[in-house]
Design a protein around this motif. Sequence first.
Motif, short mmCIF file in Angstrom:
data_model
loop_
_atom_site.label_atom_id
_atom_site.label_comp_id
_atom_site.label_asym_id
_atom_site.label_seq_id
_atom_site.Cartn_x
_atom_site.Cartn_y
_atom_site.Cartn_z
N ASN A 67 28.56 94.16 -43.50
CA ASN A 67 29.95 94.28 -43.93
C ASN A 67 30.78 94.43 -42.66
O ASN A 67 30.73 95.46 -41.99
CB ASN A 67 30.14 95.48 -44.85
N ALA A 68 31.54 93.40 -42.32
CA ALA A 68 32.24 93.34 -41.03
C ALA A 68 33.37 94.35 -40.93
O ALA A 68 33.94 94.51 -39.84
CB ALA A 68 32.77 91.94 -40.78
N ALA A 69 33.71 95.05 -42.02
CA ALA A 69 34.75 96.08 -41.93
C ALA A 69 34.36 97.14 -40.91
O ALA A 69 35.22 97.69 -40.21
CB ALA A 69 34.97 96.71 -43.30
N THR A 255 22.60 103.39 -43.62
CA THR A 255 22.90 102.77 -42.32
C THR A 255 23.81 101.56 -42.47
O THR A 255 24.73 101.36 -41.67
CB THR A 255 21.60 102.35 -41.63
N VAL A 256 23.60 100.77 -43.52
CA VAL A 256 24.38 99.53 -43.67
C VAL A 256 25.66 99.73 -44.47
O VAL A 256 26.50 98.83 -44.52
CB VAL A 256 23.54 98.42 -44.34
N CYS A 257 25.82 100.90 -45.09
CA CYS A 257 27.00 101.15 -45.93
C CYS A 257 28.24 101.25 -45.05
O CYS A 257 28.30 102.07 -44.13
CB CYS A 257 26.82 102.44 -46.72
N GLY A 314 27.29 95.88 -51.88
CA GLY A 314 25.87 95.67 -52.15
C GLY A 314 24.98 95.59 -50.94
O GLY A 314 23.81 95.22 -51.05
N MET A 315 25.52 95.95 -49.76
CA MET A 315 24.67 95.91 -48.58
C MET A 315 23.48 96.85 -48.73
O MET A 315 22.39 96.59 -48.21
CB MET A 315 25.48 96.29 -47.33
N VAL A 326 20.11 100.00 -55.68
CA VAL A 326 20.95 101.09 -55.16
C VAL A 326 22.43 100.81 -55.42
O VAL A 326 23.17 101.66 -55.94
CB VAL A 326 20.72 101.29 -53.65
N GLY A 327 22.86 99.61 -55.06
CA GLY A 327 24.27 99.29 -55.20
C GLY A 327 24.73 99.31 -56.65
O GLY A 327 25.83 99.75 -56.96
N LEU A 328 23.89 98.82 -57.55
CA LEU A 328 24.26 98.80 -58.97
C LEU A 328 24.39 100.22 -59.50
O LEU A 328 25.33 100.53 -60.25
CB LEU A 328 23.23 98.00 -59.76
N VAL A 329 23.46 101.10 -59.14
CA VAL A 329 23.55 102.49 -59.58
C VAL A 329 24.84 103.13 -59.04
O VAL A 329 25.59 103.77 -59.79
CB VAL A 329 22.32 103.29 -59.09
#
Length: 368
Positions: A67-69, A255-257, A314-315, A326-329
């Motif tokens: 996620n480039a943000a 880490t990726v969030c 969803g990363m 994880v992302g769906l939860v």
Amino acid sequence: MKISLPVENHQPLVALQGFLKSLLDNQIVDVILTPMRTPGGAVTPALVSDPALLEHADPLAPVLPVNAATWAGKVSLRKPHPRLAAVLRSCEARALVELTKMAQASLEDLLVVAIDCAGTYTPATYLNKQANSNAPLWVDLYASIRQQSEFTNADLRPACQICEQPVYENAPIRILLLESDLEQAIWIEIQDELGERLGWQGSAANGHSPAIEAYIASRKQARDQAFTEIRARLEGDEGITGVFAACIRCHNCMTVCPICYCKTCVFKSHVFDHDPMKYLEWARQKGAQRMPPDTMLFHLTRQNHMALSCVGCGMCTDACPSELPVGLVFRAVAERLQQTFEYLPGRNVEEPLPLVTFKADEWTEVGE
């Protein structure tokens, strides 16, 4: 204003590269953060200051390695900073807004170039599919959405299959890919002042087309169905401990969030390296102790920290080696919390973050 960017020789990517180049040539910005093709075929965000190198820019590539943000925030936060244009998909632009509210990014001198998203693949899937395709993968995705509002593709990232916000509205520049016939021209909405500096004259913006509204509606249906299914698991016999049973506490999801920005995190400390006899005590109390321990504490703490600002990119799901949803939860839990505060993360940078902004008349139903 809304302008039509001509596409010559049926090459919309070249037209977009030329548009980005004009931002540098006209000294609108100093550098551009955009997806770039590597010699090996992978696509990754890169900071580009040399206009000539933009021939390798590929904002159309349907892949989201990060996620480039996060990186837009790092380049924009501290002064002095360059004048930056960041080419972002909707989930990236919304994450950038949340990071700005958390003082982890600055929109000062940062020009968001928001591109409509037709969905993305994981890097591995993208490379494999592109290697076996005679045409760029984006061709079929954008064409399919234009032809069928209920278009789905099971190979896309799970988060993209239920994304109801493929379009980001509040950017100074919007690349309207979903509304464009990419063989002929690309519609762009741009702030009047910027458009005039680039020498353009356009018409007034006129909102979404009915076809885009229909596509977004179909995405909402897919999202709601996914929420129903995961809530049945969370609230049923399986429960959240069952859903996360295979977690190995690798912390990849954290880490990726893009929202998990803390430089020091208790879960990266020695706090959870317990004394050996403590493990024995737990094993004797329960008869058996799950290893690694503390996985539920990790997930519940993360939900508590970032559920309000979760943009559903969803990363976290992509990064999970155990393939947990994880992302769906997180999205299913976050939706109810966000609805409670009538808060939509990334909607508006002026909209204050709930919980950190005191309102005297808030949540009166649970007490004064």
